[in-house]
Scaffold this motif. Structure first.
Motif, PDB file in Angstrom:
ATOM      1  N   LEU A 134       1.145   5.293   1.358  1.00  0.00           N
ATOM      2  CA  LEU A 134      -0.215   4.888   1.077  1.00  0.00           C
ATOM      3  C   LEU A 134      -1.138   5.265   2.214  1.00  0.00           C
ATOM      4  O   LEU A 134      -2.231   5.764   2.008  1.00  0.00           O
ATOM      5  CB  LEU A 134      -0.274   3.382   0.870  1.00  0.00           C
ATOM      6  CG  LEU A 134       0.475   2.872  -0.344  1.00  0.00           C
ATOM      7  CD1 LEU A 134       0.389   1.369  -0.358  1.00  0.00           C
ATOM      8  CD2 LEU A 134      -0.117   3.446  -1.586  1.00  0.00           C
ATOM      9  N   ARG A 135      -0.668   5.007   3.386  1.00  0.00           N
ATOM     10  CA  ARG A 135      -1.530   5.292   4.536  1.00  0.00           C
ATOM     11  C   ARG A 135      -1.848   6.757   4.639  1.00  0.00           C
ATOM     12  O   ARG A 135      -2.968   7.157   4.886  1.00  0.00           O
ATOM     13  CB  ARG A 135      -0.854   4.862   5.824  1.00  0.00           C
ATOM     14  CG  ARG A 135      -0.877   3.383   6.036  1.00  0.00           C
ATOM     15  CD  ARG A 135      -0.175   3.051   7.314  1.00  0.00           C
ATOM     16  NE  ARG A 135       0.450   1.750   7.222  1.00  0.00           N
ATOM     17  CZ  ARG A 135       1.598   1.451   7.766  1.00  0.00           C
ATOM     18  NH1 ARG A 135       2.277   2.359   8.425  1.00  0.00           N
ATOM     19  NH2 ARG A 135       2.089   0.240   7.654  1.00  0.00           N
ATOM     20  N   GLN A 178      -5.410   8.505   4.395  1.00  0.00           N
ATOM     21  CA  GLN A 178      -5.974   9.362   5.429  1.00  0.00           C
ATOM     22  C   GLN A 178      -6.509  10.636   4.818  1.00  0.00           C
ATOM     23  O   GLN A 178      -7.604  11.074   5.096  1.00  0.00           O
ATOM     24  CB  GLN A 178      -4.889   9.668   6.438  1.00  0.00           C
ATOM     25  CG  GLN A 178      -5.320  10.637   7.502  1.00  0.00           C
ATOM     26  CD  GLN A 178      -4.148  10.991   8.383  1.00  0.00           C
ATOM     27  OE1 GLN A 178      -3.010  10.619   8.079  1.00  0.00           O
ATOM     28  NE2 GLN A 178      -4.405  11.703   9.433  1.00  0.00           N
ATOM     29  N   ARG A 179      -5.723  11.201   3.909  1.00  0.00           N
ATOM     30  CA  ARG A 179      -6.188  12.449   3.307  1.00  0.00           C
ATOM     31  C   ARG A 179      -7.418  12.216   2.462  1.00  0.00           C
ATOM     32  O   ARG A 179      -8.343  12.994   2.460  1.00  0.00           O
ATOM     33  CB  ARG A 179      -5.072  13.040   2.466  1.00  0.00           C
ATOM     34  CG  ARG A 179      -3.888  13.418   3.329  1.00  0.00           C
ATOM     35  CD  ARG A 179      -2.827  14.076   2.527  1.00  0.00           C
ATOM     36  NE  ARG A 179      -3.369  15.227   1.821  1.00  0.00           N
ATOM     37  CZ  ARG A 179      -2.796  15.756   0.769  1.00  0.00           C
ATOM     38  NH1 ARG A 179      -1.694  15.246   0.281  1.00  0.00           N
ATOM     39  NH2 ARG A 179      -3.322  16.800   0.175  1.00  0.00           N
ATOM     40  N   THR A 180      -7.393  11.102   1.748  1.00  0.00           N
ATOM     41  CA  THR A 180      -8.567  10.795   0.934  1.00  0.00           C
ATOM     42  C   THR A 180      -9.802  10.677   1.786  1.00  0.00           C
ATOM     43  O   THR A 180     -10.832  11.258   1.498  1.00  0.00           O
ATOM     44  CB  THR A 180      -8.354   9.449   0.223  1.00  0.00           C
ATOM     45  OG1 THR A 180      -7.156   9.515  -0.499  1.00  0.00           O
ATOM     46  CG2 THR A 180      -9.514   9.176  -0.702  1.00  0.00           C
ATOM     47  N   ARG A 181      -9.647   9.935   2.833  1.00  0.00           N
ATOM     48  CA  ARG A 181     -10.820   9.705   3.655  1.00  0.00           C
ATOM     49  C   ARG A 181     -11.270  10.971   4.326  1.00  0.00           C
ATOM     50  O   ARG A 181     -12.443  11.214   4.500  1.00  0.00           O
ATOM     51  CB  ARG A 181     -10.527   8.641   4.690  1.00  0.00           C
ATOM     52  CG  ARG A 181     -10.545   7.288   4.046  1.00  0.00           C
ATOM     53  CD  ARG A 181     -10.561   6.213   5.048  1.00  0.00           C
ATOM     54  NE  ARG A 181     -10.701   4.925   4.391  1.00  0.00           N
ATOM     55  CZ  ARG A 181     -10.549   3.792   4.995  1.00  0.00           C
ATOM     56  NH1 ARG A 181     -10.242   3.768   6.262  1.00  0.00           N
ATOM     57  NH2 ARG A 181     -10.698   2.664   4.340  1.00  0.00           N
ATOM     58  N   GLN A 182     -10.332  11.789   4.686  1.00  0.00           N
ATOM     59  CA  GLN A 182     -10.732  13.049   5.292  1.00  0.00           C
ATOM     60  C   GLN A 182     -11.515  13.883   4.304  1.00  0.00           C
ATOM     61  O   GLN A 182     -12.514  14.488   4.633  1.00  0.00           O
ATOM     62  CB  GLN A 182      -9.517  13.832   5.768  1.00  0.00           C
ATOM     63  CG  GLN A 182      -9.060  13.392   7.120  1.00  0.00           C
ATOM     64  CD  GLN A 182      -7.739  13.973   7.494  1.00  0.00           C
ATOM     65  OE1 GLN A 182      -7.082  14.570   6.656  1.00  0.00           O
ATOM     66  NE2 GLN A 182      -7.364  13.813   8.734  1.00  0.00           N
ATOM     67  N   VAL A 219      -6.310  -1.900  10.395  1.00  0.00           N
ATOM     68  CA  VAL A 219      -5.933  -0.617   9.807  1.00  0.00           C
ATOM     69  C   VAL A 219      -4.759  -0.068  10.592  1.00  0.00           C
ATOM     70  O   VAL A 219      -4.854   0.148  11.789  1.00  0.00           O
ATOM     71  CB  VAL A 219      -7.101   0.373   9.894  1.00  0.00           C
ATOM     72  CG1 VAL A 219      -6.669   1.739   9.436  1.00  0.00           C
ATOM     73  CG2 VAL A 219      -8.251  -0.119   9.051  1.00  0.00           C
ATOM     74  N   PRO A 220      -3.707   0.127   9.949  1.00  0.00           N
ATOM     75  CA  PRO A 220      -2.540   0.571  10.712  1.00  0.00           C
ATOM     76  C   PRO A 220      -2.625   2.062  10.994  1.00  0.00           C
ATOM     77  O   PRO A 220      -3.277   2.804  10.280  1.00  0.00           O
ATOM     78  CB  PRO A 220      -1.371   0.261   9.776  1.00  0.00           C
ATOM     79  CG  PRO A 220      -1.975   0.008   8.448  1.00  0.00           C
ATOM     80  CD  PRO A 220      -3.454  -0.050   8.554  1.00  0.00           C
ATOM     81  N   ALA A 221      -1.991   2.455  12.026  1.00  0.00           N
ATOM     82  CA  ALA A 221      -1.995   3.871  12.383  1.00  0.00           C
ATOM     83  C   ALA A 221      -1.145   4.635  11.390  1.00  0.00           C
ATOM     84  O   ALA A 221      -0.087   4.179  10.983  1.00  0.00           O
ATOM     85  CB  ALA A 221      -1.434   4.055  13.788  1.00  0.00           C
TER      86      ALA A 221
END
Lengths: 216, 781
Positions: free
Chosen positions: B612-613, B617-621, B663-665
């Protein structure tokens, strides 16, 4: 200034002065106040403190009053809360709010700081298990915001959670998802309040107390 | 490439300098510079009548139409001002390009040197360099600096140390003035022939001018040494509050120096005047501050001009105070300090940023200009050097300062809880810098009444140079040498805020129990009055009821949310808390309830979270780069970008929880591998949901490369309308056997919902239906 018998109590006062660090005049003034609050009885009850009008508007009123009746603050090895306290206990609790004396070693300063922070800690840790759990912390924040109506109640939870997370991050560091942070221990409490100079901020000026300005 | 920067910079700088010097040359033909006063500088008439557009008495012979003409006089004044400002700013740029120099020498010194050079250059050319005209200084250069200081004044520390600051400002300045003035008079008398004409009152006047610590110089130097807040506020507060004393003494001595006599009545009136000047200034400032706060209540529809109100009201406060010869500086400080809490509650975030940056910009430019002009004025003169006088002045100033500080601290420490150590005293004494205010005040003196004005000017410039250069340069190594406590760089944490408030209430309560009306009691009363009446008047709408703790919390959240978005959304953590503590670490675990669901092992949960993380990350990018040129064409992006942005904004606005802390790394795991692992195990989706404590995890793989067993269901085409604003994370859909593989159809839009972090204790966890092994969404089919 008032009608108190200084002679028979002198010896008492001296022992109290040694124990708490107040000067004899300050003890006399506080004794006056004690008698005023307790209506000249020997012991003070919660209701006596509740009659103080200025305390009405204080959001953490009940916690302050509780602190006076918490035997952890009496510097004897007791636990639990009591129903009534004598002058000695009253004075002991007041002594947490003395300013640090002028010439003080680093050790003594550290000791004083710990004592004051312990007092604060005890105020939050109501069930006396040595940790401030999330519930207790939430209660603290809710009380602080208790005068702010509905907005206060909703955000109190959020603020308490954020604060707790901060303590956990600072004290414990990265945690795996299934670890559980029990609560704020005294050591963690010391750590997070490192930036606040407790020993100088947590004091009342007992310098110019005059019986004539005592409120009702 | 650094060489290139230097070369470019030097080239540009020389160009500007050339322009400046050139502009001062007799091209235009009028008086040399608009900055000079009337009785100063060359009185060049219209030297070259050839440039005059309308010569008198010329015959109107027909000239060819001028296609291109040169008319410099037209724009002379604004042109020169702009050039000076440009020069000042370029200097500032230049210093920071040369790191070695700026770490040793404070900026103010460098600027004065530059001023000297420029002044020298102008003199070489044969022109008279412009002098720092007092009017310009007091009306245009000084107010921005003071407003900047007043608006951002840390009120809490200031009021806590107010007694100390007042002692230093009032008593200290008085002591300094009389000590320096008196001793100088003695020296003058002793010296004999050359200095005998300097009378007592003039000396006292000089003493009063020179003994005032200058806020501009103090700010310039102290800003660079990052000293602890207590010392900073003491010296800085003193430099601000001594303005009232200086104003009164200056006017007193100036008025009566022509008469030559001061009576007791005058002294008494002087004291009354002092009270009027200082309190009057504060009252004027407070009135304008309240007006500004009140005006800001109505600006919700015209946000663009909000900063203007702040600036104009403050400037009016300054000017109004100057009308009555009250202390303009104190008015400005009072105005800024009074209006700030209310204005900040009313104005938009952008206006707040604008105000901050404009103030910083103006004060920075002013500050630079002041120092440059000090340098130029030194070259311009007029000077009258007298060894005895100047050296005596210097020595007496230093001695007076040291004695004053030591003596006052001795008295003050009896009343302070946090005593001032000798290290502190040294820094306070050493930090008493003099600056341009003293210079301007001397410059204002009338040469007829004060024949020794030039000598005063020379002496003052020497003292200023000494304090700024010697003390300014050496204070930094001294601070390090003495190991003076530096400013804490830590951000204010929410725990500290909670406990500060808690302590305030606690101490007030204890004071009430003691029956002692101490300053906590009065502070509490003031706060309650403020909350009950003042805030309602001056703050618009709901925010008037917001308690301080909540305001602080929201501010922090906002800051973190902005930081999070700016840092690329999830791939980098805010620097303050680089940890992975999240909500489930602190939530008490409820006993597991009876579920028919297959339990997910912890390892499996962890894997899922990792996926999920990564996807998040890709989504947000992708989101972040949606309008940049680096975006690879993605058929699924078009059309729902807007929706996503809107959603993101909504989410951020609604965030009440502290997801910035949680927010986890993203772990360094290959998404394909993880997905493959998941794909092979259909049981993997059996996450149970507990309503209150553990957040619901709804997984919806965002990537088009879905593994076989999971297809992303298109929610939107089913509805055919705007998607609902839904809370919750990526939603996992049960694969529909009839559904086509999604990545072939461009009109299907995969669901992309920003994952509310795993931290969310999930208020919106009502959507689960537990009987299925997968997590079907109510609305998925």
């Amino acid at each position: 200034m008032g009608s108190f018998q200084s002679l028979p109590d002198d010896h008492q006062y001296r022992t109290l002065s040694q124990k708490t660090g107040f000067s004899l005049e300050q003890i006399a003034i506080l004794h006056n106040r004690f008698k005023q609050l307790s209506q000249n009885e020997e012991t003070l009850r919660r209701d006596d403190l509740k009659t103080i009008q200025d305390l009405e508007s204080n959001p953490i009123r009940s916690q302050i009053i509780e602190a006076f009746f918490d035997s952890r603050n009496f510097q004897k090895e007791g636990v639990g809360s009591v129903e009534e306290i004598g002058f000695e206990e009253f004075l002991t609790v007041m002594s947490y709010f003395r300013a640090p004396p002028q010439h003080i070693t680093e050790e003594q300063r550290e000791e004083m700081r710990r004592a004051k922070l312990r007092f604060l800690f005890n105020m939050h840790d109501t069930d006396n298990d040595g940790t401030i759990t999330l519930e207790e912390y939430r209660h603290v924040v809710e009380e602080l915001l208790s005068r702010s109506g509905a907005l206060g109640r909703e955000t109190a939870k959020g603020i308490a959670d954020a604060a707790m997370l901060e303590v956990a991050s600072i004290s414990v560091g990265p945690m795996a998802p299934d670890e559980f942070y029990e609560g704020i221990t005294f050591e963690h409490f010391l750590k997070i309040l490192n930036g606040v100079e407790i020993e100088t901020r947590m004091h009342i000026r007992f310098l110019n107390m005059d019986a004539t300005v005592l409120c009702k | 490439e650094k060489e290139d920067i230097y070369i470019d910079y030097c080239g540009m700088f020389i160009l500007v300098l050339g322009l400046l010097v050139g502009s001062l040359m007799p091209l235009g033909g009028a008086a040399s510079s608009p900055d000079t006063g009337t009785g100063h500088g060359g009185s060049h008439g219209n030297k070259d009548p050839g440039y005059a557009k309308n010569g008198n008495g010329t015959t109107y012979s027909k000239k060819p139409f001028p296609v291109l003409s040169f008319d410099y006089e037209h724009v002379r004044l604004p042109f020169e001002i702009s050039l000076w400002v440009l020069l000042a700013s370029l200097m500032k740029l230049g210093f920071h390009l040369i790191p070695r120099v700026s770490s040793i020498v404070p900026e103010s010194c460098l600027l004065i040197v530059v001023g000297l050079l420029v002044g020298g250059l102008i003199k070489l050319v044969g022109e008279d360099p412009p002098v720092l005209e007092s009017k310009i200084f007091f009306f245009y250069l000084l107010p921005p600096i003071i407003l900047d200081a007043g608006y951002f004044m840390p009120i809490r520390q200031f009021t806590e140390n107010l007694g100390t600051i007042l002692m230093f400002a009032v008593v200290g300045t008085l002591w300094n003035s009389f000590f320096v003035g008196g001793l100088l008079y003695g020296v003058c008398q002793l010296e004999g022939h050359k200095l005998a004409y300097v009378d007592l009152l003039s000396c006292l006047l000089f003493g009063s001018i020179i003994s005032a610590v200058d806020p501009v110089a103090v700010l310039a130097v102290f800003e660079e040494i990052h000293i602890n807040e207590l010392l900073h506020i003491l010296v800085f507060g003193e430099s601000l509050l001594n303005d009232a004393v200086t104003v009164v003494l200056y006017h007193l001595f100036e008025e009566y120096s022509s008469v030559g006599l001061i009576t007791v009545t005058d002294v008494f009136l002087g004291i009354v005047c002092f009270l009027v000047v200082s309190l009057g200034g504060i009252v004027v400032g407070a009135i304008y501050g309240i007006l500004a706060a009140f005006t800001s209540r109505f600006t919700s529809h015209t946000r663009v001009i909000e900063p203007l109100f702040v600036f104009v009201y403050s400037y009016m406060a300054y000017l109004s105070a100057e009308v009555f010869h009250l202390s303009g500086i104190m008015a400005l400080i009072a105005c800024g300090a009074v209006m700030r809490p209310y204005v900040e509650a009313n104005i938009s975030h952008k206006s707040h940023t604008t105000i901050k940056y404009f103030l910083k910009m103006w004060s920075s430019v002013s500050d630079t200009l002041i120092f440059i002009f000090l340098g130029v004025s030194t070259v311009a003169g007029p000077h009258q050097w007298n060894w005895t006088f100047v050296v005596a002045t210097l020595i007496f100033c230093l001695v007076a300062r040291v004695l004053g500080v030591v003596g006052l601290t001795f008295v003050i420490n009896k009343f302070r809880i946090v005593k001032l150590t000798s290290k502190d005293q040294f820094i306070i004494a050493y930090g008493g810098l003099r600056g341009a205010i003293a210079f301007s005040l001397v410059y204002l003196l009338n040469p007829e009444h004060f024949p020794m004005r030039n000598m005063f000017l020379t002496a003052i410039i020497t003292v200023i140079f000494f304090t700024v250069f010697v003390q300014g340069m050496t204070i930094r190594p001294l601070v390090d040498l003495l190991a003076v406590k530096k400013k804490q760089e830590t951000k204010r944490s929410i725990n500290e805020e909670i406990h500060t408030q808690f302590l305030d209430h606690l101490l007030t309560g204890i004071e009430d129990i003691c029956g002692h009306y101490g300053h906590h009691h009065w502070k509490d009363k003031l706060n309650r009055f403020n909350k009950k009446y003042v805030k309602k008047c001056l703050i618009a709408g709901e925010r008037s009821k917001e308690p301080q703790l909540i305001a602080f919390y929201h501010k922090m959240e906002m800051k973190q949310a902005i930081e999070l978005v700016e840092s690329g959304g999830g791939s980098k953590l805010p620097s303050a808390l680089p940890s992975t503590v999240s909500m489930q670490n602190i939530q008490p675990k409820k006993p597991s309830q009876d579920r028919a669901l297959p339990q997910l092992s912890k390892a499996r949960e962890e894997e899922i979270r990792k996926i999920l993380r990564t996807n998040l990350q890709r989504t947000r990018q992708r989101l972040r780069s949606y309008n940049r040129h680096t975006l690879i064409a993605d058929p699924y992006e078009d059309g729902w970008n807007e929706m996503l942005i809107k959603r993101k904004k909504m989410k951020e606005l609604e965030k009440k929880m502290n997801n910035y802390l949680t927010v986890p790394a993203p772990p360094p795991d290959s998404p394909t591998i993880a997905r493959a692992r998941l794909a092979s195990d259909p049981q993997a989706w059996g996450l149970k949901s507990v309503t209150e404590s553990i957040p619901t995890i709804k997984v919806d793989l965002a990537s088009p490369q879905s593994p076989e067993s999971v297809n992303v269901v298109d929610e939107f085409s089913k509805k055919g309308s705007q998607p609902k604003e839904e809370e919750g994370g990526l939603t996992m859909k049960v694969p529909s056997p009839a559904k086509q593989r999604k990545d072939k159809t461009p009109d299907e839009e995969p669901q992309q919902r920003l994952m509310r972090c795993l931290s969310d204790p999930g208020p919106a966890a009502e959507e689960e239906d537990e009987d299925d092994p997968f997590l079907p969404q109510k609305k998925s089919w």
